[in-house]
Design an enzyme around this catalytic site. Structure first.
Site, PDB file in Angstrom:
ATOM      1  N   ASP A  86      -5.552  -0.525  -1.661  1.00 37.68           N
ATOM      2  CA  ASP A  86      -5.764  -1.906  -2.955  1.00 37.68           C
ATOM      3  C   ASP A  86      -7.750  -1.561  -2.283  1.00 37.68           C
ATOM      4  OD1 ASP A  86      -4.899  -3.137  -0.336  1.00 37.68           O
ATOM      5  OD2 ASP A  86      -5.869  -4.666  -1.637  1.00 37.68           O
ATOM      6  N   PHE A 142     -14.047   3.106   4.084  1.00 47.07           N
ATOM      7  CA  PHE A 142     -13.068   2.269   3.950  1.00 47.07           C
ATOM      8  C   PHE A 142     -12.668   3.121   2.416  1.00 47.07           C
ATOM      9  CE2 PHE A 142     -10.811  -1.286   1.682  1.00 47.07           C
ATOM     10  CZ  PHE A 142     -10.673  -1.991   2.627  1.00 47.07           C
ATOM     11  N   VAL A 143     -11.466   2.915   2.338  1.00 49.65           N
ATOM     12  CA  VAL A 143     -10.944   3.922   1.306  1.00 49.65           C
ATOM     13  C   VAL A 143     -10.655   3.409  -0.258  1.00 49.65           C
ATOM     14  CG1 VAL A 143     -11.748   6.337   2.029  1.00 49.65           C
ATOM     15  CG2 VAL A 143      -9.145   4.876   2.364  1.00 49.65           C
ATOM     16  N   ASP A 199      -4.575   2.710  10.719  1.00 45.45           N
ATOM     17  CA  ASP A 199      -6.296   2.609  10.520  1.00 45.45           C
ATOM     18  C   ASP A 199      -6.686   2.239  12.545  1.00 45.45           C
ATOM     19  OD1 ASP A 199      -9.301   1.421  10.143  1.00 45.45           O
ATOM     20  OD2 ASP A 199      -8.369   0.001   9.312  1.00 45.45           O
ATOM     21  N   LYS A 232      -6.806   7.183  10.676  1.00 44.83           N
ATOM     22  CA  LYS A 232      -8.756   7.049  10.413  1.00 44.83           C
ATOM     23  C   LYS A 232      -8.232   7.139  12.018  1.00 44.83           C
ATOM     24  CE  LYS A 232      -9.798   4.242   6.833  1.00 44.83           C
ATOM     25  NZ  LYS A 232      -9.996   2.839   6.621  1.00 44.83           N
ATOM     26  N   GLU A 262       4.170   4.467   5.676  1.00 44.29           N
ATOM     27  CA  GLU A 262       2.625   3.678   5.304  1.00 44.29           C
ATOM     28  C   GLU A 262       1.594   4.733   4.527  1.00 44.29           C
ATOM     29  OE1 GLU A 262       1.429   0.742   5.797  1.00 44.29           O
ATOM     30  OE2 GLU A 262       2.231   0.510   7.354  1.00 44.29           O
ATOM     31  N   ASP A 263       0.844   3.830   4.168  1.00 45.80           N
ATOM     32  CA  ASP A 263      -0.550   4.448   3.229  1.00 45.80           C
ATOM     33  C   ASP A 263      -1.127   4.859   4.379  1.00 45.80           C
ATOM     34  OD1 ASP A 263      -0.499   2.186   4.490  1.00 45.80           O
ATOM     35  OD2 ASP A 263      -2.045   0.784   3.002  1.00 45.80           O
ATOM     36  N   GLY A 322       0.823  -1.551  -0.300  1.00 42.04           N
ATOM     37  CA  GLY A 322      -0.063  -0.042  -0.054  1.00 42.04           C
ATOM     38  C   GLY A 322       0.708   1.439  -0.447  1.00 42.04           C
TER      39      GLY A 322
HETATM   40  P1  IMP Z   1      -4.271  -1.591  10.693  1.00 40.92           P
HETATM   41  O1  IMP Z   1      -5.890  -1.626  11.065  1.00 40.92           O
HETATM   42  O2  IMP Z   1      -3.690   0.459  11.474  1.00 40.92           O
HETATM   43  O3  IMP Z   1      -2.948  -2.450  11.396  1.00 40.92           O
HETATM   44  O4  IMP Z   1      -4.206  -0.848   9.465  1.00 40.92           O
HETATM   45  C1  IMP Z   1      -3.512  -1.971   8.498  1.00 40.92           C
HETATM   46  C2  IMP Z   1      -3.435  -1.874   7.005  1.00 40.92           C
HETATM   47  O5  IMP Z   1      -4.706  -2.179   6.925  1.00 40.92           O
HETATM   48  C3  IMP Z   1      -3.015  -1.070   6.757  1.00 40.92           C
HETATM   49  O6  IMP Z   1      -1.992  -0.881   5.939  1.00 40.92           O
HETATM   50  C4  IMP Z   1      -3.901  -0.973   4.914  1.00 40.92           C
HETATM   51  O7  IMP Z   1      -3.521  -1.703   4.332  1.00 40.92           O
HETATM   52  C5  IMP Z   1      -5.005  -2.017   5.730  1.00 40.92           C
HETATM   53  N1  IMP Z   1      -6.018  -0.895   5.201  1.00 40.92           N
HETATM   54  C6  IMP Z   1      -6.589  -0.538   6.971  1.00 40.92           C
HETATM   55  N2  IMP Z   1      -8.134   0.909   6.386  1.00 40.92           N
HETATM   56  C7  IMP Z   1      -7.950   0.709   4.504  1.00 40.92           C
HETATM   57  C8  IMP Z   1      -8.609   1.687   3.918  1.00 40.92           C
HETATM   58  O8  IMP Z   1      -9.967   2.301   4.085  1.00 40.92           O
HETATM   59  N3  IMP Z   1      -8.605   0.757   2.712  1.00 40.92           N
HETATM   60  C9  IMP Z   1      -7.729   0.232   1.643  1.00 40.92           C
HETATM   61  N4  IMP Z   1      -6.524  -0.982   2.936  1.00 40.92           N
HETATM   62  C10 IMP Z   1      -6.692  -0.229   4.212  1.00 40.92           C
HETATM   63 MG    MG Z   2      -3.278  -3.396   2.884  1.00 38.80          MG
END
Ligand code: IMP
Ligand code: MG
Length: 188
Positions: free
Chosen positions: A165, A158-159, A109, A137, A105-106, A49
């Site tokens: 992706d 969700f984006v 979340d 977020k 990081e992208d 991402g």
């Molecule tokens: P975490 O919940 O912070 O561990 O996020 C883990 C991963 O979930 C991120 O690095 C993204 O690859 C993916 N992710 C979280 N939210 C989104 C979204 O809204 N769209 C696409 N990928 C997401």
């Molecule tokens: Mg991902």
């Protein structure tokens, strides 16, 4: 394998258009260049991402720096289920001991992924370890994580696009879009 539909069929709205996205990345690059002036800098991109963001961000950073990549995934079900356990699918190719590391990081979340990555990398003895995320977020956070550079704080929707992706597609879009959950059917 069925072809995914054109992105227009799944797009509820454009959340961040290409121009403000690029404008903000230029600002982040300038800030990072200033903060790391005169220091060694290593950007670590978390695949997949973060890849679009990395390639634009590094062009906005005007001090010498190196890059490396790592790929991680969460244990357990579904791309959107985050259990807190993170596995390294592809490790860095270089040692980071004594280096100033900036994770790129992208999106943060739940925070589970980045928290686990920070823990793993901290154990390798970098001189410094910071986080730069394009999107945050904050309302979705389960694990508190320190974020040093944030592109945009967004609502817990969700984006997709710009590296992010929807079931591995649409990473190429130059903007961040919100998924229309009424029109999107996740694969089996
Ligand atoms: P975490 O919940 O912070 O561990 O996020 C883990 C991963 O979930 C991120 O690095 C993204 O690859 C993916 N992710 C979280 N939210 C989104 C979204 O809204 N769209 C696409 N990928 C997401
Ligand atoms: Mg991902």
């Amino acid at each position: 394998m069925p072809l995914p539909p054109p992105y227009q069929d799944l797009l509820a709205e454009v959340l961040i258009a290409e121009e403000p996205l690029q404008q903000r990345i230029a600002e982040l690059g300038a800030q990072i260049s200033q903060d790391y002036q005169g220091q060694d800098l290593l950007l670590i991109c978390i695949l997949r991402g973060g890849v679009m963001f990395l390639t634009d961000l590094m062009r906005a950073i005007h001090i010498p720096h190196a890059i490396d990549f790592m790929a991680v995934s969460s244990y357990g079900a579904g791309a959107r289920a985050t259990s807190g356990q993170v596995r390294i699918n592809m490790d860095l190719s270089i040692a980071i001991a004594g280096r100033n590391v900036l994770l790129v990081e992208d999106i943060v979340d739940s925070g589970n992924t980045i928290a686990a990555v920070l823990k793993m990398l901290q154990a390798r003895g970098p001189a410094s370890l910071k986080v730069c995320t394009l999107l945050d977020k904050p309302a979705a956070r389960q694990t508190p994580v320190p974020i040093d550079y944030t592109g945009f704080s967004i609502p817990s929707k969700f984006v997709f696009g710009y590296g992010l992706d929807l079931d591995e597609y649409y990473r190429n879009l130059p903007f961040i879009g919100v998924v229309d959950l009424d029109k999107y059917t996740p694969p089996e």
